[in-house]
Design a protein around this motif. Structure first.
Motif, mmCIF file in Angstrom:
data_model
loop_
_atom_site.group_PDB
_atom_site.id
_atom_site.type_symbol
_atom_site.label_atom_id
_atom_site.label_comp_id
_atom_site.label_asym_id
_atom_site.label_seq_id
_atom_site.Cartn_x
_atom_site.Cartn_y
_atom_site.Cartn_z
ATOM 1 N N LEU A 186 31.789 30.416 52.275
ATOM 2 C CA LEU A 186 32.518 30.149 50.938
ATOM 3 C C LEU A 186 31.691 30.572 49.793
ATOM 4 O O LEU A 186 30.608 29.838 49.433
ATOM 5 N N SER A 187 31.866 31.755 49.051
ATOM 6 C CA SER A 187 30.788 32.005 47.901
ATOM 7 C C SER A 187 31.370 31.307 46.607
ATOM 8 O O SER A 187 30.511 31.311 45.814
ATOM 9 N N GLY A 188 32.562 30.921 46.380
ATOM 10 C CA GLY A 188 33.106 30.633 45.318
ATOM 11 C C GLY A 188 33.676 31.622 44.220
ATOM 12 O O GLY A 188 34.303 31.346 43.123
ATOM 13 N N ASP B 219 38.347 35.509 46.780
ATOM 14 C CA ASP B 219 38.788 35.946 48.054
ATOM 15 C C ASP B 219 38.520 34.702 49.136
ATOM 16 O O ASP B 219 39.535 34.233 49.736
ATOM 17 N N SER B 220 37.166 34.119 49.097
ATOM 18 C CA SER B 220 36.799 33.117 49.902
ATOM 19 C C SER B 220 37.416 31.768 49.530
ATOM 20 O O SER B 220 37.798 30.968 50.421
ATOM 21 N N MET C 225 35.482 34.588 57.536
ATOM 22 C CA MET C 225 34.808 35.323 56.219
ATOM 23 C C MET C 225 36.004 36.022 55.320
ATOM 24 O O MET C 225 37.032 36.649 56.247
ATOM 25 N N ALA C 226 35.817 36.223 54.249
ATOM 26 C CA ALA C 226 37.027 36.745 53.333
ATOM 27 C C ALA C 226 36.871 38.247 52.795
ATOM 28 O O ALA C 226 37.146 38.494 51.795
ATOM 29 N N PRO D 94 40.866 37.437 58.427
ATOM 30 C CA PRO D 94 42.372 37.787 58.483
ATOM 31 C C PRO D 94 42.731 38.473 57.210
ATOM 32 O O PRO D 94 43.797 39.203 57.098
ATOM 33 N N TYR D 95 41.775 38.889 56.214
ATOM 34 C CA TYR D 95 42.046 39.572 55.021
ATOM 35 C C TYR D 95 41.586 41.044 55.099
ATOM 36 O O TYR D 95 41.713 41.393 54.105
#
Length: 217
Positions: free
Chosen positions: A8-10, A13-14, A119-120, A157-158
């Motif tokens: 989770l980056s912030g 996407d995440s 991951m996103a 999934p993205y």
């Protein structure tokens, strides 16, 4: 069932992935690797986890900022302005960043008795960032499975979605994207000129979402 670790980056996407898959995320992990914008992103990651009661940790990776070469690690003035395109954004690649972060996340998952890492990455990243491409995702998934006793799997999934697709999902989930960070310059406000700011603006517009981000211009 809580069975996954989320990187989770912030960013948009995440954070969207956190909201969409919150029922299965046991742990969210951010990485402070010395980028221009880590200090702007990570507080948003923490904020959203606190809302859902999801454990959040930040792991320092100072060596990347010390030894790796990327404009993302070299100050705001090094970040190119203009479109989110291969020729313009290539300098922002942090070599094998996702591979390093995923490796740590896989170790966390196995240590915590979890089965998945998420991951996103998305379709817009493919031409610019090699460690976001489907072939990398598939290869890492197999490496994680082979390299752990319990066969940890990578979920992304993205991978085939656009950023506008992701924004539309997030809007349906009630996300206020003003509570996310994109700008690679990492100033007090989004610059509005770098590739990630332009991509953010275009994605929100394409999804029909009013952009409440504060931009310098």
């Amino acid at each position: 069932m809580k069975d996954a670790v989320l990187i989770l980056s912030g960013g948009m996407d995440s954070v969207t992935m956190l909201y969409e898959y919150r029922d299965r995320i046991a742990l969210a992990v951010s990485f402070d690797y010395g980028s221009n914008h880590n200090a702007r992103e990570i507080p948003f990651a923490r904020l959203h986890c606190e809302r859902f009661g999801i454990e959040h940790i930040t792991i320092p990776l100072e060596f990347m900022g010390q030894y790796f070469h990327s404009s993302l690690l070299e100050g705001a003035e090094a970040i190119p302005e203009g479109s989110y395109a291969d020729s313009n954004m290539k300098s922002t690649v942090v070599p094998f960043r996702n591979g390093i972060m995923l490796s740590v996340a896989v170790g966390l998952a196995e240590s915590r008795g979890l089965q998945f890492v998420m991951m996103a990455n998305h379709g817009g990243d493919h031409t610019i960032y090699p460690d976001c491409r489907p072939e990398f995702v598939d290869a890492f998934d197999q490496a994680a499975k082979a390299g752990t006793y319990v066969g940890i799997r990578l979920l992304s999934p993205y991978t085939a979605l656009t950023k506008a697709d992701i924004a539309a999902r997030g809007h349906q989930l009630g996300i206020d994207y003003a509570e996310t960070w994109s700008c690679y310059k990492g100033g007090e406000r989004h610059c509005g000129r770098c590739g990630t700011c332009i991509e953010r603006r275009e994605a929100l517009a394409a999804a029909g979402i009013t952009d409440t981000t504060e931009y310098e211009e």
